[in-house]
Design a protein around this motif. Structure first.
Motif, PDB file in Angstrom:
ATOM      1  N   LYS A  34     104.512  11.761 -15.293  1.00  0.00           N
ATOM      2  CA  LYS A  34     103.363  11.954 -16.179  1.00  0.00           C
ATOM      3  C   LYS A  34     102.549  10.676 -16.311  1.00  0.00           C
ATOM      4  O   LYS A  34     101.312  10.709 -16.285  1.00  0.00           O
ATOM      5  CB  LYS A  34     103.844  12.414 -17.558  1.00  0.00           C
ATOM      6  CG  LYS A  34     102.703  12.784 -18.499  1.00  0.00           C
ATOM      7  CD  LYS A  34     103.212  13.430 -19.782  1.00  0.00           C
ATOM      8  CE  LYS A  34     102.050  13.860 -20.666  1.00  0.00           C
ATOM      9  NZ  LYS A  34     102.523  14.536 -21.907  1.00  0.00           N
ATOM     10  N   ALA A  35     103.248   9.542 -16.418  1.00  0.00           N
ATOM     11  CA  ALA A  35     102.540   8.263 -16.534  1.00  0.00           C
ATOM     12  C   ALA A  35     101.727   7.983 -15.278  1.00  0.00           C
ATOM     13  O   ALA A  35     100.563   7.546 -15.353  1.00  0.00           O
ATOM     14  CB  ALA A  35     103.538   7.140 -16.787  1.00  0.00           C
ATOM     15  N   LYS A  36     102.318   8.247 -14.114  1.00  0.00           N
ATOM     16  CA  LYS A  36     101.606   7.998 -12.865  1.00  0.00           C
ATOM     17  C   LYS A  36     100.419   8.941 -12.703  1.00  0.00           C
ATOM     18  O   LYS A  36      99.364   8.550 -12.175  1.00  0.00           O
ATOM     19  CB  LYS A  36     102.567   8.130 -11.691  1.00  0.00           C
ATOM     20  CG  LYS A  36     103.559   6.971 -11.599  1.00  0.00           C
ATOM     21  CD  LYS A  36     104.573   7.172 -10.478  1.00  0.00           C
ATOM     22  CE  LYS A  36     105.516   5.968 -10.397  1.00  0.00           C
ATOM     23  NZ  LYS A  36     106.598   6.168  -9.393  1.00  0.00           N
ATOM     24  N   ALA A  37     100.564  10.180 -13.151  1.00  0.00           N
ATOM     25  CA  ALA A  37      99.459  11.132 -13.071  1.00  0.00           C
ATOM     26  C   ALA A  37      98.301  10.696 -13.960  1.00  0.00           C
ATOM     27  O   ALA A  37      97.123  10.785 -13.572  1.00  0.00           O
ATOM     28  CB  ALA A  37      99.938  12.529 -13.466  1.00  0.00           C
ATOM     29  N   LEU A  38      98.619  10.207 -15.152  1.00  0.00           N
ATOM     30  CA  LEU A  38      97.570   9.737 -16.051  1.00  0.00           C
ATOM     31  C   LEU A  38      96.877   8.506 -15.476  1.00  0.00           C
ATOM     32  O   LEU A  38      95.650   8.367 -15.563  1.00  0.00           O
ATOM     33  CB  LEU A  38      98.166   9.423 -17.424  1.00  0.00           C
ATOM     34  CG  LEU A  38      98.624  10.639 -18.236  1.00  0.00           C
ATOM     35  CD1 LEU A  38      99.399  10.197 -19.472  1.00  0.00           C
ATOM     36  CD2 LEU A  38      97.439  11.513 -18.630  1.00  0.00           C
ATOM     37  N   GLY A  47     103.783   2.102 -17.947  1.00  0.00           N
ATOM     38  CA  GLY A  47     104.993   2.905 -17.903  1.00  0.00           C
ATOM     39  C   GLY A  47     106.262   2.086 -18.070  1.00  0.00           C
ATOM     40  O   GLY A  47     106.538   1.193 -17.266  1.00  0.00           O
ATOM     41  N   PHE A  48     107.027   2.411 -19.105  1.00  0.00           N
ATOM     42  CA  PHE A  48     108.349   1.818 -19.315  1.00  0.00           C
ATOM     43  C   PHE A  48     109.440   2.839 -18.989  1.00  0.00           C
ATOM     44  O   PHE A  48     110.598   2.676 -19.386  1.00  0.00           O
ATOM     45  CB  PHE A  48     108.516   1.367 -20.766  1.00  0.00           C
ATOM     46  CG  PHE A  48     107.701   0.173 -21.156  1.00  0.00           C
ATOM     47  CD1 PHE A  48     108.240  -1.112 -21.087  1.00  0.00           C
ATOM     48  CD2 PHE A  48     106.400   0.313 -21.613  1.00  0.00           C
ATOM     49  CE1 PHE A  48     107.492  -2.216 -21.461  1.00  0.00           C
ATOM     50  CE2 PHE A  48     105.644  -0.790 -21.999  1.00  0.00           C
ATOM     51  CZ  PHE A  48     106.184  -2.058 -21.913  1.00  0.00           C
ATOM     52  N   LEU A 385     114.557   5.037 -28.323  1.00  0.00           N
ATOM     53  CA  LEU A 385     113.680   5.060 -27.162  1.00  0.00           C
ATOM     54  C   LEU A 385     114.298   4.169 -26.092  1.00  0.00           C
ATOM     55  O   LEU A 385     114.904   3.148 -26.395  1.00  0.00           O
ATOM     56  CB  LEU A 385     112.285   4.524 -27.502  1.00  0.00           C
ATOM     57  CG  LEU A 385     111.473   5.260 -28.561  1.00  0.00           C
ATOM     58  CD1 LEU A 385     110.168   4.505 -28.828  1.00  0.00           C
ATOM     59  CD2 LEU A 385     111.176   6.692 -28.141  1.00  0.00           C
ATOM     60  N   ARG A 386     114.123   4.568 -24.827  1.00  0.00           N
ATOM     61  CA  ARG A 386     114.510   3.676 -23.736  1.00  0.00           C
ATOM     62  C   ARG A 386     113.261   3.108 -23.100  1.00  0.00           C
ATOM     63  O   ARG A 386     112.344   3.845 -22.743  1.00  0.00           O
ATOM     64  CB  ARG A 386     115.318   4.407 -22.661  1.00  0.00           C
ATOM     65  CG  ARG A 386     115.969   3.419 -21.669  1.00  0.00           C
ATOM     66  CD  ARG A 386     116.495   4.085 -20.418  1.00  0.00           C
ATOM     67  NE  ARG A 386     115.416   4.379 -19.464  1.00  0.00           N
ATOM     68  CZ  ARG A 386     115.614   4.801 -18.217  1.00  0.00           C
ATOM     69  NH1 ARG A 386     116.848   4.985 -17.779  1.00  0.00           N
ATOM     70  NH2 ARG A 386     114.583   5.052 -17.423  1.00  0.00           N
ATOM     71  N   LEU A 387     113.271   1.782 -22.947  1.00  0.00           N
ATOM     72  CA  LEU A 387     112.167   1.098 -22.279  1.00  0.00           C
ATOM     73  C   LEU A 387     112.745   0.261 -21.152  1.00  0.00           C
ATOM     74  O   LEU A 387     113.592  -0.615 -21.374  1.00  0.00           O
ATOM     75  CB  LEU A 387     111.398   0.182 -23.245  1.00  0.00           C
ATOM     76  CG  LEU A 387     110.610   0.853 -24.371  1.00  0.00           C
ATOM     77  CD1 LEU A 387     111.492   1.099 -25.587  1.00  0.00           C
ATOM     78  CD2 LEU A 387     109.409  -0.015 -24.775  1.00  0.00           C
ATOM     79  N   SER A 388     112.314   0.534 -19.937  1.00  0.00           N
ATOM     80  CA  SER A 388     112.709  -0.288 -18.801  1.00  0.00           C
ATOM     81  C   SER A 388     111.823  -1.526 -18.763  1.00  0.00           C
ATOM     82  O   SER A 388     110.602  -1.428 -18.861  1.00  0.00           O
ATOM     83  CB  SER A 388     112.551   0.492 -17.492  1.00  0.00           C
ATOM     84  OG  SER A 388     112.655  -0.376 -16.386  1.00  0.00           O
TER      85      SER A 388
END
Length: 408
Positions: A34-38, A47-48, A385-388
């Motif tokens: 979804k992040a890449k599409a946006l 994007g994390f 939340l998980r954040l990379s």
């Protein structure tokens, strides 16, 4: 008189099997997509979500793949369980990096770590067998267990205990159906790392109750702060014949897209996994295997550079998240994830609505701050939340700054 239509659906109407229909979509991949599409649509999304290094695969590995493409040997089928020379190299790499001594007949080369996990559980479990799964857990583990007919039994370790389960918790979860303990250190999603003494204590408990262990060591080289840790079958050699190790090149060498992982297992279980793979996918791409061969026979200078960058980012993200009122973020000691509790942000009104869950919070963050994170529901623990932090330093700072402003 016309008969009433049957209320029982025909096999043709049941388009997706119950077994596959019950599988949840990978939440991490969904968020990343979804992040890449946006971003592709022109929105400045940071994007994390994805658990992959932002570094390029080292050049010498890429060159090995280029050469492999030109070699006609790689244009044909090869043994389903892996190229013999790669299996030997994995044996040598394992002894070098963790001290575990195995033989080539104990190695199965797989299409990434996910296939390794799926095949390991597929060969270990019978229907109804229980697997103790420390939570928070990576999204794929329960699904792989379910596909194998097993039952995942979560054991929660929250931030107050550093996201690490205790022997007492494991014992409370054990039943006469328990067969396997899933053990992951360093952890995805929390970055928790068990010390050598903690691993030994858990290993003794496993041995006392005659259980198996599946240990995922994909993040073995990403440990910080000098934590003294190790591989369970090395620290607990009495478990060697009842332990399956899963590993791969994805995280260590920035090779997530190359899809090469492996299983290290007792010979009978390894043979069974290779047999399963012979019917599922046959051999892993020969070009990827040749690239993996170059990776595991090379030195660890590439991962040393990445680890230094991740360590810097780790400190930055923990510090910045800690400045947000309502967020509690323990310092991860491994991998490249932060797993903050956001319970203090829930139940508040944002933009005219009250947000009650971390899933809703993640959606709100994406909508309002254009920052993609993965909610704790995906890992069996709502409220987190998980954040990379495997992304560029500038993007990391910008992304967390957006969160600070959003919740100021």
């Amino acid at each position: 008189m016309t008969e009433a239509p049957s209320t029982t659906s025909s096999p043709r109407q049941r388009r997706v099997s119950d077994r596959i229909g019950a599988i949840a979509e990978s939440a991490t991949l969904k968020v990343d997509a979804k992040a890449k599409a946006l971003k592709a649509g022109g929105r400045p999304v940071i994007g994390f979500g994805a658990g992959e290094p932002d570094f390029a695969t080292p050049a010498y590995i890429v060159e090995a793949a280029v050469e492999a493409c030109r070699d006609p040997r790689n244009h044909r089928y090869t043994p389903a369980g892996g190229l013999p020379e790669l299996k030997q190299a994995i044996v040598d790499k394992t002894r070098r990096d963790s001290g575990l001594v195995v033989q080539p007949g104990q190695v199965v080369v797989t299409n990434g770590g996910k296939q390794a996990i799926y095949e390991a559980f597929g060969t270990m479990l019978d229907p109804g067998d229980e697997v103790i799964v420390p939570a928070p857990y990576w999204t794929t583990y329960p699904e792989a267990i379910q596909l194998a007919g097993g039952v995942a039994v979560p054991v929660l370790a929250d931030e107050t205990q550093g996201y690490k389960v205790t022997v007492e918790q494991l014992e409370a979860a054990r039943t006469d159906r328990t067969k396997v303990l899933l053990f992951v250190s360093p952890s995805n999603p929390t970055g928790a790392v068990y010390t050598a003494d903690e691993i030994r204590a858990i290993g003794r408990w496993v041995e006392d109750h005659g259980l198996w262990v599946l240990t995922d060591e994909i993040y073995e080289h990403l440990v910080y702060d000098g934590v003294e840790t190790g591989s369970m079958p090395v620290l607990c050699p009495f478990l060697a014949d009842h332990t399956v190790v899963v590993n791969g090149v994805a995280k260590t060498y920035a090779m997530t897209g190359w899809r090469v992982g492996w299983i290290l297992a007792p010979k009978d279980l390894a043979a069974a996994a290779a047999n399963l793979q012979s019917h599922a996918t046959s051999n892993v791409s020969n070009v990827s295997q040749r690239a993996a061969l170059a990776a595991v026979t090379g030195d660890l200078s590439a991962v040393d550079e990445m680890r230094s960058a991740f360590d810097r980012r780790r400190k930055t993200i923990v510090s910045m998240l800690g400045e947000i009122d309502g967020v509690v973020c323990p310092t991860p000691e491994g991998a490249f994830y932060a797993y903050p509790s956001v319970k203090g942000l829930l139940g508040r009104r944002y933009g005219g609505r009250v947000i009650e869950s971390s899933a809703e919070l993640a959606e709100y963050i994406l909508e309002q701050a254009e920052v993609a994170v993965v909610p704790g529901e995906a890992f069996g623990t709502p409220g987190y939340l998980r954040l990379s932090y495997a992304l560029g330093d500038d993007d990391l700072v910008e992304g967390i700054t957006r969160l600070q402003k959003l919740f100021a």
